[in-house]
Scaffold this active site. Structure first.
Site, PDB file in Angstrom:
ATOM      1  N   TYR A   1       0.840  -1.201   0.000  1.00 55.67           N
ATOM      2  CA  TYR A   1       0.000   0.000   0.000  1.00 55.67           C
ATOM      3  C   TYR A   1       0.876   1.252   0.000  1.00 55.67           C
ATOM      4  O   TYR A   1       1.752   1.426   0.857  1.00 55.67           O
ATOM      5  CB  TYR A   1      -0.891   0.001   1.233  1.00 55.67           C
ATOM      6  CG  TYR A   1      -2.064   0.949   1.153  1.00 55.67           C
ATOM      7  CD1 TYR A   1      -3.288   0.514   0.658  1.00 55.67           C
ATOM      8  CD2 TYR A   1      -1.956   2.263   1.595  1.00 55.67           C
ATOM      9  CE1 TYR A   1      -4.386   1.371   0.612  1.00 55.67           C
ATOM     10  CE2 TYR A   1      -3.043   3.123   1.543  1.00 55.67           C
ATOM     11  CZ  TYR A   1      -4.254   2.673   1.047  1.00 55.67           C
ATOM     12  OH  TYR A   1      -5.334   3.515   0.995  1.00 55.67           O
TER      13      TYR A   1
ATOM     14  N   TYR B   1      -5.476   5.696  -7.231  1.00 55.49           N
ATOM     15  CA  TYR B   1      -5.749   5.561  -5.800  1.00 55.49           C
ATOM     16  C   TYR B   1      -7.150   5.020  -5.653  1.00 55.49           C
ATOM     17  O   TYR B   1      -8.127   5.731  -5.743  1.00 55.49           O
ATOM     18  CB  TYR B   1      -5.612   6.925  -5.118  1.00 55.49           C
ATOM     19  CG  TYR B   1      -5.970   6.912  -3.646  1.00 55.49           C
ATOM     20  CD1 TYR B   1      -5.152   6.270  -2.720  1.00 55.49           C
ATOM     21  CD2 TYR B   1      -7.109   7.551  -3.186  1.00 55.49           C
ATOM     22  CE1 TYR B   1      -5.474   6.260  -1.373  1.00 55.49           C
ATOM     23  CE2 TYR B   1      -7.442   7.550  -1.833  1.00 55.49           C
ATOM     24  CZ  TYR B   1      -6.628   6.899  -0.933  1.00 55.49           C
ATOM     25  OH  TYR B   1      -6.950   6.897   0.401  1.00 55.49           O
TER      26      TYR B   1
END
Lengths: 388, 514
Positions: free
Chosen positions: A297, A341
């Protein structure tokens, strides 16, 4: 008991479908429609129909209720619906929820999804200036009057301490950005397709919150991503090779906070990700050297370095060199800096493609992929593996 | 460096009126006052052909002005009391006037000015008429040729040295006017005084938002009650004694719901920090620093580090708690950077206000450079950092400094009128800043030190309740026939930013004693 013993979830369920909308800066349509489009695309990919779905999972931050997505996607009765809290920390945990439901027979086919107009609508990067006096609001409230108001600033506080602890400069974050953008450059779905950067570009980009520069920060994106989970047995009858959920875990550390974990420990690591890592290694029986691709991440580059250290890919303070030397294929879709994103859900999809052998940046023979969810918050992770 | 590049020049100085005889005029006072109460929308300004302004250069600003009082002991004493200056040369049987007081002897005081030229009135009339109605003093450069003593009769002449082209600054658009004054004592040149002001039309004031409110609930209300009483309270577990922050209704170490509080000592260090650049928020002017402070008691708290520029905050910087009112409803616990660590690396304690002048100086700088023996502080080296001087900016200091310098501009003593002119409160005048810098330098260099020149530029205003930290660095050392002359760069930083930057030349006569 999984903090101490191997859990029984590994190998029971598999990801069989992935589907997404385009990733854009202005989708021109509702978040609900993005969710529905992603769910339909994922079911198509899985070779399943809305009628097969009996479970749905999303993030507490998602504005699209499971029932409404189901209603608009042609999905009928649901026996399982669940949401996971803590922002992007939910990403891999939605898959874990689905696997738990499938493994226990609570549901047969579960769709996990996340959809938002995060760029054209509510932008997380624009920050927070007030909170309700709930326990959660109060926790963030300690930072607000002093002007520490944005996700970048909350990450930067830990990042500064990390640099101090290991005697590094802000250039240490450069290799993560360069790696993400390298893979994005060859990924047609990526916003930064065809636009690689250099370390010099990173070092020259403007400050957002010191020590974070513009090129340390992920994009803001409109889009939707959905993932379909079912049992490994059923997966074998479906079109794509199953991406088996070899291990799935959530993790929160002692004295955990959401993004403001300033008051505990030495601030140079991610204790919650250590909780995830220990479970994943224990349940999968794998070691870092057996991971073929890491999808870590990356809302902000410093936490990619800390994750590599928490998972034991390298020693504390050494991750920048580890990334620069490309010792592990990392974020082969381009990550959230390079592709989009999507609160980590697009990373889960990339981990599936690597197992299927269909990534645009395919790592030959990838058999085990590690995926992680949002950092700086209670989080989650997955190890996906090929079947058999 | 002009205002455009100084940090944090608030609009609040919009109504500031230049203090010197050379620029004070009733018309400019009225000009500034005419902004009062109006929202500072961009004044309609008219272009003045630059040649029309340039024509004033070289013309007299004041002719044959006479100081209203002879140099006298009571005014010297009042000045020294206001500045907290205990230099022995300014007291006793045969005192001299503090050199930085020079301009005060030329001030018109309550009854106004005499000796002002027609040219000067014309220039200001032209600028006022074109819409450049506000005045702000930006620079003061003084050279001291001979000491002023009680009984000296002061006379002065001033010339308009330059008028700038139109400049746009953070305050607004206008013209810089520089005057140069010769000050004589008994007809003999005693010093020169160059003064720069900006005559400008204020830029539109953007509404400044308030800081985000603390999030207060039943679990943490006690903390904010403590803040209101100027006590920083840390919870202490009733079960295991563990201290904890943030506030919670139970202990993470043992689970006990019992607790009481202890009051933090206020000492701490910067554990980590960030510098906020983007995006902007209404209440904050980026870039600004936010620190994670580790208190001496071991718990951490997010706050702002004040008293140093944002780019000088470092991990490990020692800080001390201070409560500051940030708006009508909100007081916050903030942390002021202390000397003794970065960025103030000199040895020795900062002087206390009114304390003994410290002549100890800092440790010799390891960086080398010119080394001159014999200064009262021992070896004087290029690169030496003077001990910092912390000056609480009290209301009484601002008012006493203004009155001691014969400056009766309302913005220096009347909060209501200052607010009407767009300032949040009264603020320190440039003469007081000058006087404090004189004190800072002679405190360090001892009773034989002679001030040669003081040149300062103002930035962020000094408002009541703030603290200014003066720091100095020896930039050059020259061994001449009169003794050793040091060029000292001085910076005064307050909670808003840099209040003043300047350079002082100070000479230590040969054989001077400490």
């Amino acid at each position: 008991m999984s903090l101490r013993t191997r859990d029984g979830l590994g190998g029971k369920a598999a990801i069989v479908g992935i589907g997404a909308t385009e990733f854009s800066k202005d989708s021109g349509r509702s978040e609900l429609r993005l969710a529905v489009e992603a769910v339909r695309a994922a079911l198509d990919d899985a070779g399943l129909s809305p009628a097969d779905v009996d479970g749905m999972v999303t993030f507490t931050m998602d504005t699209n209720p499971e029932i409404t997505v189901a209603q608009a996607a042609g999905i009928g009765e649901l026996s399982f619906f669940s949401r996971v809290h803590y922002g992007g920390g939910a990403a891999c945990a939605t898959i874990q929820q689905a696997a738990l439901a499938v493994a226990t027979g609570v549901a047969e086919v579960v769709v996990c999804y996340r959809a938002f107009n995060e760029r054209s609508g509510r932008r997380f990067g624009s920050g927070v200036q007030r909170r309700e006096p709930s326990a959660e609001g109060a926790a963030l409230g300690w930072s607000l009057p002093f002007g520490l108001l944005t996700p970048a600033s909350w990450v930067a506080m830990a990042a500064q301490r990390y640099l101090h602890t290991y005697g590094l400069t802000a250039d240490a974050f450069g290799p993560v950005a360069v790696t993400d953008r390298k893979y994005a450059a060859t990924n047609p779905a990526a916003y930064f397709h065809g636009k690689p950067i250099t370390l010099a570009d990173h070092a020259a980009s403007r400050w957002i919150v010191e020590p974070l520069r513009l090129l340390d920060c992920c994009q803001e994106t409109d889009g939707g991503q959905a993932i379909v989970v079912t049992s490994v047995e059923r997966a074998r009858d479906l079109p794509h090779p199953p991406a088996v959920i070899t291990a799935a875990a959530q993790g929160a550390g002692r004295a955990q906070e959401q993004m403001t974990g300033f008051y505990r420990g030495d601030l140079s690591g991610l204790p919650e990700m250590s909780v995830v890592a220990q479970q994943l290694w224990r349940t999968s029986g794998l070691a870092p050297s057996e991971v073929d691709v890491g999808i870590l991440y990356d809302h902000f580059t410093p936490f990619v370095l800390m994750q590599l250290e928490e998972f034991g890919f390298c020693e504390p303070g050494e991750a920048t060199g580890f990334v620069a030397e490309e010792r592990l294929p990392l974020n082969t879709h381009g990550g959230q800096l390079g592709e989009a994103y999507l609160h980590g859900m697009n990373g889960v999809a990339e981990a599936v493609r690597q197992i299927r052998g269909t990534s645009v940046n395919q790592i030959p023979g990838a058999a085990h992929t590690l995926v992680t969810a949002g950092t700086g918050v209670p989080t989650s992770g997955l190890i996906l593996g090929s079947d058999g | 460096m002009h205002l455009a590049s100084t940090e944090k020049v608030g609009h609040v100085r919009a109504a500031r009126h230049a203090e010197g005889t050379s620029v004070s005029s009733d018309s400019t006072v009225r000009g500034a006052a005419s902004d009062a109460g109006r929202d500072m929308a961009y004044n309609a300004v008219r272009d003045i052909p630059y040649d029309d302004l340039k024509a004033f250069e070289g013309r007299a600003a004041a002719e044959a002005g006479i100081g209203k009082d002879l140099v006298n002991v009571p005014m010297i004493r009042h000045w020294c009391e206001a500045m907290g200056d205990t230099h022995p040369a300014y007291a006793g049987a045969d005192p001299i006037a503090p050199p930085t007081m020079m301009q005060a002897w030329t001030m018109g005081g309550l009854s106004g000015h005499e000796g002002r030229s027609d040219a000067y009135d014309e220039l200001f009339g032209l600028l006022d008429g074109a819409g450049y109605t506000s005045v702000v003093a930006t620079d003061c450069e003084q050279e001291y040729v001979r000491a002023l003593r009680p009984g000296d009769e002061i006379s002065f002449d001033a010339v308009i040295e330059s008028v700038s082209e139109r400049k746009t600054t953070k305050l607004g658009t206008g013209h810089f006017v520089t005057t140069r004054m010769d000050i004589r004592a008994g007809g003999e040149l005693a010093g020169t005084h160059r003064f720069r002001i900006l005559k400008y039309a204020p830029a539109r004031r953007k509404p400044k938002g308030k800081r985000p409110r603390p999030v207060i609930n039943r679990d943490n209300a006690g903390f904010w009650e403590g803040v209101a009483a100027h006590r920083l309270l840390i919870q202490r577990c009733g079960g295991c004694g563990e201290l904890r922050f943030p506030w919670l209704p139970g202990c993470n170490a043992c689970g006990s719901p019992e607790w009481d509080t202890i009051e933090a000592s206020g000492e701490g260090t910067v554990y980590s920090y960030v510098v906020m650049h983007h995006p902007p928020f209404p209440a904050f002017d980026p870039p600004y620093a936010v620190g994670l402070i580790e208190l001496a008691e071991g718990v951490r708290i997010v706050s702002n580090v004040i008293g140093v520029p944002y780019d000088k905050v470092r991990v490990g910087l020692p800080v001390r708690l201070e409560f500051q009112r940030v708006d009508e409803e909100l007081e916050l616990p903030l942390f002021r950077a202390l000397g003794g660590g970065p960025p103030f690396t000199s040895g020795g304690e900062p002087f206390g206000s009114g304390g003994e002048p410290s002549v100890g100086g800092g440790e010799p700088c390891a960086g080398g450079g010119a080394l001159v023996e014999g200064g009262p502080g021992g070896a004087l080296r290029v690169g030496e950092e003077l001990p910092a001087l912390e000056i609480p900016i009290t209301r009484i200091l601002i008012v006493a400094g203004a009155i001691a310098s014969r400056d009766y501009q309302d913005v220096h003593h009347d909060a209501e009128l200052a607010k009407a002119k767009g300032s949040p409160d009264i603020f320190m005048n440039i003469l007081t800043t000058n006087g404090l810098i004189g004190r800072y330098i002679t405190d360090r260099f001892g009773p034989t030190a002679v001030l040669r020149t003081v040149a300062i530029r103002l930035g962020a205003p000094n408002y009541p309740g703030d603290t200014m930290v003066l720091s100095g660095t020896v930039e050059a050392v020259d061994n001449g026939p009169d003794g050793v002359t040091a060029m000292v760069k001085v910076v005064g930083t307050n909670g808003i930013g840099k209040h003043v930057t300047g350079t002082v030349a100070v000479t230590l006569p040969p054989g001077g004693t400490a």
